[in-house]
Design a protein around this motif. Structure first.
Motif, PDB file in Angstrom:
ATOM      1  N   VAL A   1      -4.673  11.476  -2.386  1.00  0.00           N
ATOM      2  CA  VAL A   1      -4.644  10.268  -3.200  1.00  0.00           C
ATOM      3  C   VAL A   1      -6.040   9.655  -3.251  1.00  0.00           C
ATOM      4  O   VAL A   1      -6.602   9.274  -2.221  1.00  0.00           O
ATOM      5  CB  VAL A   1      -3.638   9.240  -2.657  1.00  0.00           C
ATOM      6  N   PHE A   2      -6.584   9.559  -4.454  1.00  0.00           N
ATOM      7  CA  PHE A   2      -7.889   8.939  -4.668  1.00  0.00           C
ATOM      8  C   PHE A   2      -7.728   7.439  -4.899  1.00  0.00           C
ATOM      9  O   PHE A   2      -6.708   6.988  -5.436  1.00  0.00           O
ATOM     10  CB  PHE A   2      -8.566   9.537  -5.903  1.00  0.00           C
ATOM     11  N   THR A   3      -8.745   6.683  -4.539  1.00  0.00           N
ATOM     12  CA  THR A   3      -8.824   5.285  -4.923  1.00  0.00           C
ATOM     13  C   THR A   3     -10.264   4.814  -4.805  1.00  0.00           C
ATOM     14  O   THR A   3     -11.144   5.526  -4.323  1.00  0.00           O
ATOM     15  CB  THR A   3      -7.880   4.395  -4.092  1.00  0.00           C
ATOM     16  N   GLY A   4     -10.501   3.606  -5.272  1.00  0.00           N
ATOM     17  CA  GLY A   4     -11.820   2.979  -5.224  1.00  0.00           C
ATOM     18  C   GLY A   4     -11.630   1.514  -5.554  1.00  0.00           C
ATOM     19  O   GLY A   4     -10.545   0.961  -5.371  1.00  0.00           O
TER      20      GLY A   4
ATOM     21  N   ASN B   1      -6.218  -1.722  -3.331  1.00  0.00           N
ATOM     22  CA  ASN B   1      -6.235  -0.317  -3.744  1.00  0.00           C
ATOM     23  C   ASN B   1      -6.139   0.631  -2.558  1.00  0.00           C
ATOM     24  O   ASN B   1      -5.428   1.650  -2.616  1.00  0.00           O
ATOM     25  CB  ASN B   1      -7.497  -0.025  -4.557  1.00  0.00           C
ATOM     26  N   VAL B   2      -6.842   0.320  -1.480  1.00  0.00           N
ATOM     27  CA  VAL B   2      -6.814   1.211  -0.318  1.00  0.00           C
ATOM     28  C   VAL B   2      -5.434   1.191   0.345  1.00  0.00           C
ATOM     29  O   VAL B   2      -4.885   2.248   0.693  1.00  0.00           O
ATOM     30  CB  VAL B   2      -7.919   0.831   0.685  1.00  0.00           C
ATOM     31  N   THR B   3      -4.853   0.002   0.513  1.00  0.00           N
ATOM     32  CA  THR B   3      -3.517  -0.041   1.113  1.00  0.00           C
ATOM     33  C   THR B   3      -2.491   0.625   0.194  1.00  0.00           C
ATOM     34  O   THR B   3      -1.556   1.286   0.667  1.00  0.00           O
ATOM     35  CB  THR B   3      -3.097  -1.487   1.417  1.00  0.00           C
ATOM     36  N   GLY B   4      -2.671   0.490  -1.127  1.00  0.00           N
ATOM     37  CA  GLY B   4      -1.778   1.178  -2.057  1.00  0.00           C
ATOM     38  C   GLY B   4      -1.892   2.687  -1.946  1.00  0.00           C
ATOM     39  O   GLY B   4      -0.884   3.408  -1.984  1.00  0.00           O
ATOM     40  N   ALA B   5      -3.132   3.195  -1.801  1.00  0.00           N
ATOM     41  CA  ALA B   5      -3.336   4.636  -1.647  1.00  0.00           C
ATOM     42  C   ALA B   5      -2.696   5.139  -0.364  1.00  0.00           C
ATOM     43  O   ALA B   5      -2.071   6.216  -0.337  1.00  0.00           O
ATOM     44  CB  ALA B   5      -4.826   4.954  -1.668  1.00  0.00           C
ATOM     45  N   PHE B   6      -2.816   4.358   0.716  1.00  0.00           N
ATOM     46  CA  PHE B   6      -2.175   4.742   1.977  1.00  0.00           C
ATOM     47  C   PHE B   6      -0.655   4.754   1.828  1.00  0.00           C
ATOM     48  O   PHE B   6       0.023   5.668   2.299  1.00  0.00           O
ATOM     49  CB  PHE B   6      -2.598   3.791   3.100  1.00  0.00           C
ATOM     50  N   ASN B   7      -0.115   3.736   1.164  1.00  0.00           N
ATOM     51  CA  ASN B   7       1.333   3.702   0.957  1.00  0.00           C
ATOM     52  C   ASN B   7       1.813   4.891   0.149  1.00  0.00           C
ATOM     53  O   ASN B   7       2.870   5.477   0.437  1.00  0.00           O
ATOM     54  CB  ASN B   7       1.727   2.397   0.255  1.00  0.00           C
ATOM     55  N   ALA B   8       1.039   5.265  -0.883  1.00  0.00           N
ATOM     56  CA  ALA B   8       1.410   6.434  -1.685  1.00  0.00           C
ATOM     57  C   ALA B   8       1.378   7.695  -0.827  1.00  0.00           C
ATOM     58  O   ALA B   8       2.292   8.531  -0.885  1.00  0.00           O
ATOM     59  CB  ALA B   8       0.454   6.573  -2.869  1.00  0.00           C
ATOM     60  N   ALA B   9       0.322   7.835  -0.021  1.00  0.00           N
ATOM     61  CA  ALA B   9       0.180   9.026   0.826  1.00  0.00           C
ATOM     62  C   ALA B   9       1.302   9.121   1.853  1.00  0.00           C
ATOM     63  O   ALA B   9       1.737  10.220   2.218  1.00  0.00           O
ATOM     64  CB  ALA B   9      -1.176   9.013   1.524  1.00  0.00           C
TER      65      ALA B   9
ATOM     66  N   PHE C   1      -4.494   6.172  -7.076  1.00  0.00           N
ATOM     67  CA  PHE C   1      -3.885   4.843  -7.028  1.00  0.00           C
ATOM     68  C   PHE C   1      -4.945   3.823  -7.379  1.00  0.00           C
ATOM     69  O   PHE C   1      -6.012   3.772  -6.775  1.00  0.00           O
ATOM     70  CB  PHE C   1      -3.315   4.534  -5.638  1.00  0.00           C
ATOM     71  N   PHE C   2      -4.599   2.965  -8.351  1.00  0.00           N
ATOM     72  CA  PHE C   2      -5.555   1.945  -8.777  1.00  0.00           C
ATOM     73  C   PHE C   2      -4.802   0.864  -9.552  1.00  0.00           C
ATOM     74  O   PHE C   2      -3.977   1.169 -10.410  1.00  0.00           O
ATOM     75  CB  PHE C   2      -6.630   2.562  -9.691  1.00  0.00           C
ATOM     76  N   GLY C   3      -5.091  -0.396  -9.228  1.00  0.00           N
ATOM     77  CA  GLY C   3      -4.502  -1.492  -9.974  1.00  0.00           C
ATOM     78  C   GLY C   3      -2.990  -1.475  -9.983  1.00  0.00           C
ATOM     79  O   GLY C   3      -2.364  -1.677 -11.030  1.00  0.00           O
ATOM     80  N   HIS C   4      -2.370  -1.236  -8.811  1.00  0.00           N
ATOM     81  CA  HIS C   4      -0.918  -1.268  -8.637  1.00  0.00           C
ATOM     82  C   HIS C   4      -0.197  -0.079  -9.274  1.00  0.00           C
ATOM     83  O   HIS C   4       1.032  -0.091  -9.369  1.00  0.00           O
ATOM     84  CB  HIS C   4      -0.314  -2.565  -9.190  1.00  0.00           C
ATOM     85  N   HIS C   5      -0.921   0.938  -9.702  1.00  0.00           N
ATOM     86  CA  HIS C   5      -0.279   2.095 -10.315  1.00  0.00           C
ATOM     87  C   HIS C   5      -0.768   3.395  -9.671  1.00  0.00           C
ATOM     88  O   HIS C   5      -1.941   3.508  -9.285  1.00  0.00           O
ATOM     89  CB  HIS C   5      -0.568   2.156 -11.820  1.00  0.00           C
ATOM     90  N   LEU C   6       0.138   4.352  -9.588  1.00  0.00           N
ATOM     91  CA  LEU C   6      -0.191   5.695  -9.112  1.00  0.00           C
ATOM     92  C   LEU C   6      -0.117   6.642 -10.302  1.00  0.00           C
ATOM     93  O   LEU C   6       0.872   6.628 -11.053  1.00  0.00           O
ATOM     94  CB  LEU C   6       0.801   6.133  -8.033  1.00  0.00           C
ATOM     95  N   PHE C   7      -1.168   7.439 -10.486  1.00  0.00           N
ATOM     96  CA  PHE C   7      -1.265   8.328 -11.640  1.00  0.00           C
ATOM     97  C   PHE C   7      -1.437   9.777 -11.207  1.00  0.00           C
ATOM     98  O   PHE C   7      -2.024  10.054 -10.157  1.00  0.00           O
ATOM     99  CB  PHE C   7      -2.480   7.958 -12.506  1.00  0.00           C
ATOM    100  N   ALA C   8      -0.972  10.708 -12.047  1.00  0.00           N
ATOM    101  CA  ALA C   8      -1.309  12.120 -11.857  1.00  0.00           C
ATOM    102  C   ALA C   8      -2.802  12.297 -12.089  1.00  0.00           C
ATOM    103  O   ALA C   8      -3.374  11.743 -13.041  1.00  0.00           O
ATOM    104  CB  ALA C   8      -0.514  12.979 -12.835  1.00  0.00           C
ATOM    105  N   GLY C   9      -3.462  13.065 -11.226  1.00  0.00           N
ATOM    106  CA  GLY C   9      -4.920  13.139 -11.221  1.00  0.00           C
ATOM    107  C   GLY C   9      -5.550  13.692 -12.477  1.00  0.00           C
ATOM    108  O   GLY C   9      -6.715  13.394 -12.765  1.00  0.00           O
TER     109      GLY C   9
END
Length: 336
Positions: free
Chosen positions: A111-114, A129-137, A148-156
Motif C-alpha cells: 500500500v502506497f501513500t504520501g 494518509n499513513v494511518t489509512g495505509a496501515f489500516n488498509a494493509a 491510499f490517499f484522501g480517505h480512499h484506497l485505489f488499485a495501483g
C-alpha cells in the motif's frame, strides 16, 4: 500479529524547508514510531522500516527508482506480511502502476501513500494518509499494489493524480476506488485479474516518445519529435483515439514510424475514455498504421506498461501484442 514493513522513498511527507524550497530531511522514522506508540493498537515491534538512499523528490523518479523499491520489497518479503511505501505524490501513479506489473507474483499487499503537506505542519494530511495505509494493509482485504490517499484506497494501476493541493489528490476515473475509509470502511471489490508475469526482468530506462495532439500540430513538428527514432511512441490522442486527419502528412509520419517496427500506442487525453481506433474517420489513419489501442488504461498505466514491456526485451511485435493483454488488471479484460 501481522508484521508490516515500511519503505521510505522521499517525497513531501518527509520534507523540510531549505533556501531552495522543500527538500527531504525530516525524521520520518521517529515520527512514524511515535505515531504508532501513541495512537495505535499495532505493536511497534511488529513494524520495520527501510530508507532508500538517496531520498528523492518524486519528480526525480525514473524506472531505476521503481526497481529500487521493488528490490527493497523483495528484500523484506519473507519477514513481513504486508508493506507500506511512503512516496512523493508527483509520480506516485507511475510508480504504483509500474509495480503492479513487476509484482504479480509477490503475494502480499503493498500500500502506497504520501501527503500534500509535510508532516511537520499542523494542516498536514500525513497522519491521516499513513494511518489509512496501515489500516488498509492490516485489513486482510487489500490485494496487490494499492494507493491510499484522501480517505480512499485505489488499485495501483487505475489511478491518476488530479490535484496538486487538495487532500483528495488522486482519482480512479474508470473503476472508482477499492474502498473508502470510515466507520466501517466501505469496500468495492472489482475484477483486477490479469495474466501475470513470471520472473520479470528489472526495470531499465527506455526511450518512449510521448506525443500530445494539439490543435495546429503539423507533420514537420511531429517528424522532428520522433527524430531520431525512439524505442516506442505513445500518442495522447483526442477522445476515443482521434488525430487531425486533415493535416497534410500527419498520419504519414505515424505510418512511417510504425512501418519501421517501432511500437505505437494510442491513449486518450480524457481521464474517462475507451480508445476505439477507427470509430471516427479522424482515427482511421491510426488504425491503418498498425498502432495499438490503450483501451481504458490511464496514461500513467500505459506509460509504465510500455517501459515494463521494453525492459523485458520482447521486441516490437510482442510488445505491441502484450499492450492489449491485461497483465495486472490495468485494463478491461473484455479486450483480451
Amino acid at each position: 500479529m501481522i508484521r508490516i514493513h515500511v519503505t521510505y522513498t522521499g517525497g513531501t511527507i518527509g520534507m523540510v524547508e531549505s533556501p531552495d524550497g522543500l527538500v527531504p530531511g525530516a525524521d520520518l522514522h521517529g515520527w512514524l514510531f511515535r505515531l504508532l506508540e501513541q495512537g495505535s493498537d499495532l505493536d511497534p515491534s511488529k513494524v520495520s522500516m527501510s530508507t532508500l538512499d538517496p531520498l528523492i523528490d518524486s519528480a526525480n523518479a525514473d524506472p531505476t527508482s521503481w526497481q529500487a523499491i521493488i528490490d527493497d520489497l523483495w528484500r523484506f518479503h519473507d519477514s513481513a506480511d504486508a508493506f507500506v511505501v511512503l512516496h512523493g505524490t508527483d509520480t506516485m501513479a507511475y510508480t504504483t502502476s509500474a509495480l503492479t506489473y513487476a509484482l504479480t507474483g509477490f503475494g502480499k499487499p503493498v500500500v502506497f501513500t504520501g501527503s500534500q503537506h509535510p508532516l511537520g505542519r499542523i494542516e498536514s494530511d500525513a497522519t491521516a494518509n499513513v494511518t489509512g495505509a496501515f489500516n488498509a494493509a492490516l485489513s486482510g482485504q487489500a490485494e496487490g499494489v494499492e494507493l491510499f490517499f484522501g480517505h480512499h484506497l485505489f488499485a495501483g494501476n487505475r489511478i491518476t493524480k488530479t490535484s496538486s493541493w487538495a487532500f483528495e489528490g488522486f482519482e480512479s476515473p474508470v473503476t472508482g476506488p477499492v474502498a473508502q475509509s470510515g466507520t466501517p470502511w466501505h469496500w468495492n471489490h472489482f475484477d483486477r485479474s490479469g495474466k501475470g508475469w513470471l520472473d520479470p526482468r528489472p526495470y531499465g530506462r527506455h526511450d518512449v516518445a510521448v506525443l500530445n495532439m494539439v490543435p495546429g500540430i503539423d507533420a514537420r513538428r511531429l517528424e522532428a519529435m520522433v527524430t531520431p527514432r525512439p524505442e516506442a511512441v505513445l500518442i495522447r490522442a483526442y477522445g476515443v483515439g482521434n488525430i487531425p486527419d486533415s493535416e497534410p502528412g500527419l498520419t504519414d509520419v505515424i505510418q512511417r514510424v510504425a512501418g519501421e517496427g517501432i511500437p505505437v500506442v494510442v491513449c486518450s487525453q480524457c481521464q474517462q475514455a475507451e480508445v476505439m481506433l477507427g470509430r471516427y474517420q479522424a482515427g482511421a489513419g491510426l488504425a491503418a498504421s498498425g498502432a495499438c489501442s490503450a483501451f481504458d488504461m490511464t496514461f500513467e498505466a500505459v506509460y509504465a506498461k510500455l517501459v515494463f514491456l521494453l525492459s523485458q526485451g520482447l521486441g516490437p511485435e510482442r510488445t505491441t501484442r502484450w499492450m492489449g493483454v491485461s497483465v495486472a488488471g490495468e485494463m478491461n479484460d473484455l479486450h483480451e
